[in-house]
Write a protein that holds these residues in place. Structure first.
Motif, short mmCIF file in Angstrom:
data_model
loop_
_atom_site.label_atom_id
_atom_site.label_comp_id
_atom_site.label_asym_id
_atom_site.label_seq_id
_atom_site.Cartn_x
_atom_site.Cartn_y
_atom_site.Cartn_z
N ASN A 262 54.61 11.79 -65.31
CA ASN A 262 55.79 11.81 -66.19
C ASN A 262 55.64 10.82 -67.34
O ASN A 262 55.96 11.13 -68.49
CB ASN A 262 57.05 11.43 -65.40
CG ASN A 262 57.67 12.62 -64.71
OD1 ASN A 262 57.27 13.75 -64.97
ND2 ASN A 262 58.63 12.37 -63.86
N ALA A 263 55.16 9.61 -66.99
CA ALA A 263 55.04 8.56 -68.01
C ALA A 263 54.07 9.00 -69.10
O ALA A 263 54.23 8.61 -70.26
CB ALA A 263 54.58 7.26 -67.37
N HIS A 266 55.88 12.57 -70.90
CA HIS A 266 57.14 12.38 -71.61
C HIS A 266 57.06 11.12 -72.46
O HIS A 266 57.93 10.26 -72.44
CB HIS A 266 58.31 12.28 -70.62
CG HIS A 266 58.40 13.45 -69.70
ND1 HIS A 266 58.63 14.73 -70.15
CD2 HIS A 266 58.27 13.55 -68.36
CE1 HIS A 266 58.64 15.56 -69.13
NE2 HIS A 266 58.43 14.87 -68.02
N ASN A 291 57.03 3.37 -69.65
CA ASN A 291 56.32 4.05 -70.73
C ASN A 291 57.12 4.01 -72.01
O ASN A 291 58.35 3.90 -72.00
CB ASN A 291 56.02 5.50 -70.34
CG ASN A 291 57.27 6.28 -70.02
OD1 ASN A 291 57.77 6.20 -68.91
ND2 ASN A 291 57.77 7.02 -71.00
N LEU A 296 66.37 6.97 -74.86
CA LEU A 296 67.13 7.79 -73.91
C LEU A 296 68.48 7.12 -73.65
O LEU A 296 68.56 5.90 -73.58
CB LEU A 296 66.36 7.89 -72.59
CG LEU A 296 64.97 8.51 -72.65
CD1 LEU A 296 64.22 8.25 -71.36
CD2 LEU A 296 65.07 10.01 -72.90
N LEU A 304 68.44 12.49 -64.48
CA LEU A 304 67.06 12.99 -64.48
C LEU A 304 66.51 13.29 -63.09
O LEU A 304 65.63 14.14 -62.95
CB LEU A 304 66.12 12.01 -65.19
CG LEU A 304 66.34 11.86 -66.70
CD1 LEU A 304 65.34 10.89 -67.29
CD2 LEU A 304 66.22 13.22 -67.38
N GLN A 309 66.40 19.20 -63.65
CA GLN A 309 66.85 18.52 -64.87
C GLN A 309 65.61 18.22 -65.70
O GLN A 309 64.66 17.65 -65.20
CB GLN A 309 67.55 17.21 -64.52
CG GLN A 309 69.04 17.34 -64.30
CD GLN A 309 69.78 17.65 -65.58
OE1 GLN A 309 69.31 17.31 -66.66
NE2 GLN A 309 70.92 18.31 -65.46
N ARG A 310 65.66 18.59 -66.97
CA ARG A 310 64.46 18.39 -67.77
C ARG A 310 64.68 17.53 -69.00
O ARG A 310 63.92 17.59 -69.93
CB ARG A 310 63.91 19.74 -68.22
CG ARG A 310 63.34 20.54 -67.08
CD ARG A 310 62.51 21.66 -67.62
NE ARG A 310 62.19 22.60 -66.58
CZ ARG A 310 62.98 23.57 -66.20
NH1 ARG A 310 64.15 23.74 -66.78
NH2 ARG A 310 62.63 24.39 -65.24
N GLY A 311 65.72 16.76 -69.02
CA GLY A 311 65.91 15.93 -70.21
C GLY A 311 66.16 16.79 -71.42
O GLY A 311 66.69 17.90 -71.33
N HIS A 319 54.62 20.32 -72.76
CA HIS A 319 54.57 20.24 -71.30
C HIS A 319 55.82 20.90 -70.72
O HIS A 319 56.91 20.35 -70.75
CB HIS A 319 54.52 18.78 -70.84
CG HIS A 319 54.85 18.62 -69.38
ND1 HIS A 319 53.99 18.99 -68.39
CD2 HIS A 319 55.97 18.18 -68.77
CE1 HIS A 319 54.55 18.76 -67.22
NE2 HIS A 319 55.76 18.27 -67.42
N GLY A 321 57.46 21.46 -67.80
CA GLY A 321 57.52 21.12 -66.38
C GLY A 321 58.55 21.97 -65.67
O GLY A 321 59.35 22.66 -66.30
N GLY A 323 60.72 20.54 -63.64
CA GLY A 323 61.91 19.71 -63.47
C GLY A 323 62.14 19.27 -62.04
O GLY A 323 63.26 18.90 -61.67
N LEU A 324 61.08 19.28 -61.24
CA LEU A 324 61.25 18.85 -59.85
C LEU A 324 60.51 17.54 -59.55
O LEU A 324 60.64 16.98 -58.47
CB LEU A 324 60.74 19.93 -58.89
CG LEU A 324 61.67 21.12 -58.69
CD1 LEU A 324 61.01 22.16 -57.80
CD2 LEU A 324 62.98 20.68 -58.08
N GLY A 325 59.71 17.06 -60.52
CA GLY A 325 58.90 15.87 -60.29
C GLY A 325 59.70 14.68 -59.78
O GLY A 325 59.39 14.09 -58.75
N LEU A 326 60.77 14.35 -60.50
CA LEU A 326 61.57 13.18 -60.11
C LEU A 326 62.40 13.46 -58.86
O LEU A 326 62.64 12.55 -58.06
CB LEU A 326 62.48 12.75 -61.26
CG LEU A 326 61.79 11.93 -62.35
CD1 LEU A 326 62.78 11.58 -63.45
CD2 LEU A 326 61.18 10.66 -61.77
N LEU A 350 61.06 4.90 -70.76
CA LEU A 350 61.75 4.74 -69.48
C LEU A 350 61.04 3.70 -68.63
O LEU A 350 59.83 3.52 -68.73
CB LEU A 350 61.75 6.10 -68.77
CG LEU A 350 62.72 6.34 -67.64
CD1 LEU A 350 64.15 6.25 -68.13
CD2 LEU A 350 62.47 7.71 -67.03
#
Ligand SMILES: Nc1ncnc2c1ncn2[C@@H]1O[C@H](COP(=O)(O)OP(=O)(O)OP(=O)(O)O)[C@@H](O)[C@H]1O
Ligand SMILES: [Mg+2]
Length: 365
Positions: A262-263, A266, A291, A296, A304, A309-311, A319, A321, A323-326, A350
């Motif tokens: 993510n870092a 994003h 990062n 934000l 997030l 949730q994808r920001g 990218h 995504g 939206g499940l990484g976090l 973030l």
């Protein structure tokens, strides 16, 4: 036998016992003052009764039926009174039972809301209401998740369908391009399904805990993602002390990889930076991933970790995504009894801090 009957019988029983004891006490008291027999002075009576009068047996004749009547009255009184009292005492239980039945049949929105003082029944009812509330929220969350997941899974399938429809009606189709696009769409569907699997498998009981050094995981994740970082012009800076947490190495590596990934993705479009740190703070292992990036808002940051949730950056970021990484990171931390803190950085980007409990002293190497 119902509790009401048992209580009624206990009331009546105690009342009878107390009555009987009282009667016995009266009788003993009487005996102390009344002689066994009395000498008669009257000549006529002397002839009839042989000179003595049996006072006690005469008294018993009078006393016994009255005592029996009193006891019988106490029995009836105890049974009726006990029945009414027990009914009143147990009334809240009926409400609680009704609410339980309704919850069992699927209605989670009902609450007991027991009125009155804070007695044991009230406590039970309140605890039950709290449980229902949690359960309802949890079920709603699960439903939302299932709906979102289905929606997300339908997207690649619908895209595939559309690609195939267009290709079928187009006589000059470019097969290679079609195959390539189908491949991309399919990869996305696989990624999504895999993320969903990870999410559902991260279960508290499903793994054994062992000491895991977060600094090693950090190095491993950074190394794996270095090509991606280089491609995006992002520099990764890792440093830190040994930070031993207790948990599953595979899950914690997944967590670290998701955070570093993510870092990187994003981040700023060019010249982005990522700082990963490990350490020990007040007995817990700590991993922070920071990062650079666009600014934000705290409100956005607080959402997030929710699944799907994808920001805001989907539009201007290649990218895509799922939206499940976090959400996965949060779930992994949750099953490890750790905590996750997301803070927006003042300069944009973030800062994510993960705190995990260290292994218990006897299991540490
Ligand atoms: N390190 C970060 N810096 C800035 N924004 C971030 C960072 N990590 C996550 N975000 C924001 O949070 C959103 C959710 O992240 P999450 O990892 O859950 O999903 P994703 O990265 O979009 O997709 P994927 O499931 O493939 O990881 C991202 O879309 C992004 O907007
Ligand atoms: Mg991600």
């Amino acid at each position: 036998m119902s509790v009401r009957v048992k209580l009624t019988l206990s009331y009546a029983g105690f009342l009878m016992l107390a009555g009987a004891l009282l009667m016995a006490a009266v009788w003993v008291f009487l005996l102390a003052y009344v002689p066994e027999q009395a000498m008669l002075n009257n000549a006529e009576d002397k002839d009839k009764l042989g000179g003595v009068f049996p006072v006690r047996s005469a008294l018993l004749d009078v006393f016994a039926p009255r005592a029996a009547a009193v006891l019988a009255f106490l029995l009836v009184f105890g049974l009726v009174g006990g029945w009414i009292l027990a009914g009143r005492m147990l009334a809240p239980l009926t409400r609680i039972t009704d609410a339980t039945r309704m919850a069992t049949s699927g209605s989670l929105s009902h609450r007991i809301q027991l009125p009155g003082r804070g007695d044991e029944f009230r406590e039970l009812a309140d605890a039950f209401d709290t449980m229902l509330e949690r359960l309802e929220a949890h079920v709603a969350e699960q439903q939302r998740f299932a709906a979102n997941a289905s929606h997300e899974l339908r997207t690649p399938l619908a895209t595939t369908q559309a690609l195939l429809d267009v290709a079928r009606s187009d006589p000059h189709r470019d097969i290679d391009e079609l195959v390539e696009r189908l491949r991309i769409v399919n990869t996305r569907a696989i990624d999504l399904t895999e993320a969903l699997l990870v999410l559902s498998r991260a279960d508290k009981q499903a793994f054994t805990r062992e000491p895991v050094d977060l600094s090693l995981l950090m190095e491993e994740a950074a190394e794996t993602l270095l090509p991606l970082a280089e491609k995006r012009g992002v520099t990764i800076d890792t440093s830190g002390d040994i930070a031993t947490a207790s948990g599953s190495p595979a899950l914690l590596l997944q967590m670290t990889t998701n955070l570093v990934h993510n870092a990187i993705v994003h981040n700023l479009p060019e010249l982005g930076s990522v700082w990963v740190r490990t350490g020990v703070r007040s007995g817990s292992a700590v991993l922070t991933v920071e990062n650079s990036g666009e600014k934000l808002s705290p409100l956005l940051v607080s959402t997030l970790t929710e699944p799907f949730q994808r920001g805001t950056e989907r539009i201007h970021n290649d990218h895509a995504g799922v939206g499940l990484g976090l959400a996965i990171v949060q779930r992994i931390i949750h099953v490890h009894d750790g905590s996750l803190t997301l803070t927006p950085r003042a300069d944009g980007g973030l800062r994510i801090a993960v705190q995990l409990p260290a292994p218990a002293p006897h299991s540490a190497k």
